[in-house]
Design an enzyme around this catalytic site. Structure first.
Site, PDB file in Angstrom:
ATOM      1  N   GLU A 363       0.826  -1.216   0.000  1.00  0.00           N
ATOM      2  CA  GLU A 363       0.000   0.000   0.000  1.00  0.00           C
ATOM      3  C   GLU A 363       0.860   1.266   0.000  1.00  0.00           C
ATOM      4  O   GLU A 363       0.658   2.179   0.816  1.00  0.00           O
ATOM      5  CB  GLU A 363      -0.948  -0.019   1.201  1.00  0.00           C
ATOM      6  N   VAL A 364       1.784   1.336  -0.951  1.00  0.00           N
ATOM      7  CA  VAL A 364       2.586   2.553  -1.112  1.00  0.00           C
ATOM      8  C   VAL A 364       1.726   3.537  -1.893  1.00  0.00           C
ATOM      9  O   VAL A 364       1.745   3.571  -3.123  1.00  0.00           O
ATOM     10  CB  VAL A 364       3.911   2.253  -1.843  1.00  0.00           C
TER      11      VAL A 364
END
Length: 723
Positions: A363-364
């Site tokens: 979840e960058v």
């Protein structure tokens, strides 16, 4: 002369007696007593021969003194010994005579009546069309006859053996199908999801089964976590996936990263050694790309953000970013390696099993947005950053493998992944927490991963996945997620050269560093234990004696004592728990039961507030804004409010007492403030509004004055001026 005369008299007497009684006796009983009659006659002849005709009897060998003594002793102890001994000899002689007689009959094939002589006594056999076997008991059967019977039985068994072998496989298949049908029926009764192919005869369980401990929110006391270790091991866990975040005892220049209530280094070492004593491996998890809020929120580290306004992700284009991450990895890895090297002959502490380091990278959300990162593709930025970190780990600790979350890889093409050679550096951990796993990881993506990575991991969830602020996890949904992962592992594991290593059961405590609490670990224990036992066995065991849940959770529930016909465990989609867990005594069970009561109480108060504010006609927002309502009705509506406020305050005090077993005062205060205090505030506002309405003694005529602010906000136009 006298002897012959006596002999003739004896024969005449015997013959007359037999004609009068013996014939009737024989024909009634037929030949079943032939042996007994022959024995008795022979007994009389043998006695007469010894006592009368001694001159024709050859001398018998003289017994030894010891034999005579034993004979006399037996006769003294048992008066009937001599008679029994004589009868046994007569029976043996009769057997020899009958055997010779039967052989003779078989050879001659006679059908007419014949007379058999034994001495001067004749035995008449009736005419028979075919000689029937003698109705003798097995103890008197001749040896040859017994051998014939045994041979016939063996031939019959051999004749049916091929048929038995031919039907054996069909019977096993039928039995397996019947077991599966019964198993699925039991699952449906219990509310456990039925997944095709998963059952007692299904695929075996994954090799590695890790339990995730998320410490970035509500970190449990290590003394409490120690109590869970034997339970996790007993239900099949093989290791721990520990996400430290700011609870790790960073030192030196990194000391500001540690929370004020972070674990002490000696306490953490002791916990890791305790995990090793219970046979559990340890995989530390350290975020190195996204979810770095706990670092980038701090003053002095904000310049490393991808975007100045968001501390979510680090900028990979800045050299200081890599230097910071390398220092963090070094401190975490070295502390675990020190625990490994502690086992010596003088200090035989069992070393921890430490083979992999997890570097996060999921979840960058803010990537490739700063001025420097815009010059490169997002996929190139991600792969380059991950490979650089993995190369650092490989260079300094070649014995360690590197694991990352897979979600950032899902949109990349096969050529991008293969060209980067990322498969030589990391192992992906594929995570999906929903029931429909193939909706997120489709078959073609599995094929892509298998062409890039020799092996991989998967990740399910036991809490913290179905709501950002849930109080109690939906147990049935988590169990279904884990069961469906078993089917996926069995189907997709063969694609990888080295197979799928195992599964990690994740239990998130916050969705990110800034989010409020999810379900507490003690509250999620039933969900964890049910899912863990299922994953470890390869299916959910419906037999309470075969399922270790009752034993490990120390439940006093006795399945055999229930006569209601209901299953021993009920897990339905809309239920957060089963009645089973209300009678268990595992660590933290009081917190779980408290959470259930709090959940019900909050639902009750919420319904009460909604009813009084939105459904009633006298305590709505309109009534409050205009200070216009019936005092009688208001009294009725707010009568319960003080009682509910006091009940919630009592539950807040109870939370402090119960949570203290597992948490410090900061977590207790956060839990109460998040779950209980807002409801108390809503009740107090309602009570204050009711008190305002009750103070009024006169009310204006209708129509009531217009509220100008609302008119303006809603864009309503009116010519009427307010009074």
């Amino acid at each position: 002369m006298y002897a012959n005369f006596s002999h003739r008299l004896l024969c005449v007497a015997v013959r007359r007696q037999m004609h009068s009684n013996l014939w009737i006796f024989i024909w009634r009983r037929k030949l079943s007593f032939l042996l007994v009659v022959s024995g008795l006659v022979l007994l009389g002849l043998w006695t007469w021969a010894i006592l009368i005709d001694t001159t024709t009897t050859p001398p018998l060998p003289v017994p030894s003194a010891n034999a005579e003594a034993r004979e006399r002793q037996q006769q003294q102890q048992n008066p009937g010994y001599q008679q029994v001994h004589i009868i046994q000899k007569l029976i043996a002689q009769a057997n020899r005579v009958l055997r010779a007689d039967r052989l003779k009959d078989n050879a001659a094939g006679e059908k007419a009546p014949t007379v058999q002589r034994l001495g001067n006594v004749r035995f008449l056999r009736p005419t028979q069309a075919k000689k029937a076997p003698l109705p003798l008991s097995e103890s008197y059967l001749f040896e040859q006859e017994r051998l014939k019977i045994l041979e016939q039985q063996q031939r019959q068994r051999n004749a049916g053996m091929e048929e038995l072998n031919a039907n054996a496989e069909d019977e096993r298949m039928l039995s397996s199908a019947e077991r599966q049908t019964q198993y699925e029926h039991d699952l449906q009764r219990m509310g456990v999801p039925v997944v095709a192919g998963i059952g007692p005869d299904g695929p075996r369980s994954p090799n590695e089964r890790l339990v995730h401990l998320d410490l970035k929110g509500a970190p449990p006391k290590l003394s409490f976590l120690k109590q869970l270790l034997p339970m996790l091991r007993a239900l099949g866990a093989t290791g721990l996936l520990i996400e430290y975040e700011d609870m790790f005892p960073f030192t030196g220049a990194l000391q500001p990263l540690a929370a004020h209530n972070a674990y002490k280094e000696d306490e953490l070492r002791d916990f890791l050694e305790c995990a090793a004593l219970h046979g559990l491996s340890v995989m530390p998890l350290l975020q190195t790309f996204g979810h770095l809020e706990y670092v980038l929120k701090l003053e002095g580290f904000e310049q490393l953000r991808e975007l100045p306004e968001s501390p979510q992700s680090i900028c990979p284009s800045q050299p200081q970013s890599m230097a910071l991450l390398e220092q963090m990895l070094t401190q975490v890895i070295e502390l675990h390696l020190q625990c490994i090297g502690k086992a010596t002959p003088s200090a035989p502490t069992l070393p921890i099993k430490f083979t992999h380091i997890h570097i996060g990278c999921d979840e960058v959300q803010r990537m490739g947005e700063c001025q420097a990162c815009r010059q490169r593709l997002r996929s190139e930025l991600f792969l380059s950053h991950v490979i650089s970190l993995s190369h650092f780990v490989r260079r300094h600790w070649p014995q360690l493998g590197v694991v990352i979350w897979d979600d950032q890889l899902r949109t990349m093409s096969l050529s991008e992944l293969q060209h980067s050679q990322i498969g030589s550096y990391v192992e992906p951990m594929v995570w999906v927490y929903a029931s429909d796993i193939y909706r997120f990881i489709q078959p073609q993506l599995w094929d892509t991963y298998a062409k890039v990575f020799p092996s991989a991991w998967v990740a399910s969830a036991y809490k913290g996945a179905f709501g950002e602020s849930l109080l109690v996890p939906p147990l049935q949904h988590h169990l279904e997620n884990n069961i469906r992962w078993l089917a996926v592992i069995a189907k997709e594991g063969g694609r990888f050269a080295k197979g799928l290593r195992g599964v990690a059961l994740t239990g998130w405590q916050r969705y990110d560093h800034f989010a409020v609490l999810c379900e507490l670990l003690p509250v999620g224990m039933p969900s964890l234990m049910v899912s863990l036992s299922t994953v470890s066995k390869g299916y959910f065991s419906t037999n309470p004696r075969d399922n270790d849940l009752l034993r490990v959770l120390q439940c006093v529930f006795q399945p055999d004592s229930r006569r209601s016909g209901r299953p021993w465990l009920e897990l339905h989609p809309n239920a957060h728990h089963s009645q089973l867990f209300a009678v268990c005594n595992y660590p933290g069970h009081m917190v779980f039961k408290y959470a259930l009561r709090l959940y019900d109480k909050l639902a009750e108060v919420g319904a009460y507030l909604q009813q009084t504010r939105e459904q009633s006609a006298w305590l709505s927002d309109y009534n409050v804004r205009h200070n216009f309502s019936s005092p009688l009705r208001v009294h009725e509506l707010i009568a319960r409010t003080p009682i509910l406020i006091e009940e919630l305050r009592a539950m807040a005090r109870e939370a402090q007492q119960l949570l203290w077993e597992a948490y410090d005062e900061y977590t207790v205060a956060e839990f109460v403030e998040q779950h209980i205090y807002p409801t108390i505030e809503a009740l107090q506002r309602q009570l204050a509004s009711g008190a305002t309405l009750l103070q009024r003694r006169t009310w204006p005529q209708r129509p009531l004055p217009l509220t100008l602010r609302i008119q303006e906000d809603m864009g309503l136009v009116t010519d009427r001026q307010p009074h």
